[in-house]
Write a protein that holds these residues in place. Structure first.
Motif, short mmCIF file in Angstrom:
data_model
loop_
_atom_site.label_atom_id
_atom_site.label_comp_id
_atom_site.label_asym_id
_atom_site.label_seq_id
_atom_site.Cartn_x
_atom_site.Cartn_y
_atom_site.Cartn_z
N ILE A 55 0.85 -1.20 0.00
CA ILE A 55 0.00 0.00 0.00
C ILE A 55 0.88 1.25 0.00
O ILE A 55 0.69 2.16 -0.81
CB ILE A 55 -0.95 0.02 1.22
N ALA A 56 1.86 1.26 0.89
CA ALA A 56 2.77 2.41 0.98
C ALA A 56 3.54 2.61 -0.32
O ALA A 56 3.74 3.75 -0.76
CB ALA A 56 3.74 2.22 2.15
N ILE A 59 1.30 4.23 -3.01
CA ILE A 59 1.09 5.65 -2.72
C ILE A 59 2.37 6.43 -2.99
O ILE A 59 2.33 7.50 -3.60
CB ILE A 59 0.58 5.84 -1.28
N LEU A 92 -4.15 4.88 9.49
CA LEU A 92 -3.66 5.26 8.17
C LEU A 92 -4.61 4.82 7.07
O LEU A 92 -4.86 5.56 6.12
CB LEU A 92 -2.27 4.67 7.95
N LEU A 93 -5.17 3.62 7.19
CA LEU A 93 -6.12 3.14 6.17
C LEU A 93 -7.34 4.04 6.08
O LEU A 93 -7.85 4.30 4.98
CB LEU A 93 -6.55 1.70 6.48
N ILE A 96 -6.26 7.15 4.20
CA ILE A 96 -6.11 6.84 2.76
C ILE A 96 -7.49 6.80 2.10
O ILE A 96 -7.68 7.36 1.01
CB ILE A 96 -5.36 5.51 2.56
N ASP A 99 -8.86 10.30 1.78
CA ASP A 99 -8.20 11.03 0.70
C ASP A 99 -8.68 10.54 -0.66
O ASP A 99 -8.93 11.34 -1.56
CB ASP A 99 -6.69 10.87 0.81
N HIS A 100 -8.81 9.23 -0.80
CA HIS A 100 -9.20 8.66 -2.09
C HIS A 100 -10.66 8.95 -2.45
O HIS A 100 -10.97 9.31 -3.58
CB HIS A 100 -8.96 7.15 -2.09
N ALA A 118 -7.88 -0.24 0.48
CA ALA A 118 -6.54 -0.68 0.88
C ALA A 118 -6.09 -1.88 0.06
O ALA A 118 -4.95 -1.94 -0.40
CB ALA A 118 -6.53 -1.01 2.37
N PHE A 121 -5.07 -0.69 -3.37
CA PHE A 121 -3.74 -0.05 -3.33
C PHE A 121 -2.66 -1.12 -3.18
O PHE A 121 -1.61 -1.05 -3.82
CB PHE A 121 -3.64 0.97 -2.19
#
Length: 138
Positions: A55-56, A59, A92-93, A96, A99-100, A118, A121
């Motif tokens: 995932i990281a 991104i 964090l998920l 994300i 934001d998405h 997630a 990603f």
């Protein structure tokens, strides 16, 4: 546990990695190895760790999530009820997903949607992670 850890783990949601990378993902995860395995040969303790790193990676490289639902290309390696999700990862998920989708999206607070984003990603980043781990110059 933080709010999002409890929220995402309250129901069972599948965490998925690409089916076509099953052999490679298991190769780089220590829980699937026998004997003494070094971090160089298997840098991830669990598939969850590889999933989060994927995932990281997606991104960081500016990739969006895969378009297709994860059930079409992915394999379930665990569910949110069967694994201890780190608090920071769950927070964090949620960020994300926000934001998405955008803060006003009707599914921004849906745990299934957060996990699906997630997964998508992770699906986008996993091939890069595997490719780099296979590089002999790494």
């Amino acid at each position: 546990m933080t709010f999002f850890t409890t929220y995402l783990s309250a129901q069972s949601h599948a965490l998925r990695l690409p089916e076509d990378s099953r052999e490679d993902t298991e190769r780089f995860v220590r829980q699937h190895q026998k004997g003494v395995i070094t971090a160089e040969r298997a840098p991830f303790n669990r598939q969850l760790d590889l999933w989060a790193f994927s995932i990281a990676t997606a991104i960081a490289q500016g990739s969006g999530p895969l378009d297709d639902p994860s059930s079409q290309w992915g394999r379930r390696f665990v569910t949110t009820k069967d694994v201890q999700m780190p608090d920071d990862l769950c927070d964090l998920l949620a960020v994300i997903a926000m934001d998405h989708l955008g803060i006003d999206h009707p599914k921004v607070d849906d745990p299934a949607e957060i996990i699906e984003i997630a997964n998508r990603f992770a699906g986008a980043g996993c091939p890069t992670v595997i490719k780099n781990l296979k590089d002999p110059d790494l």
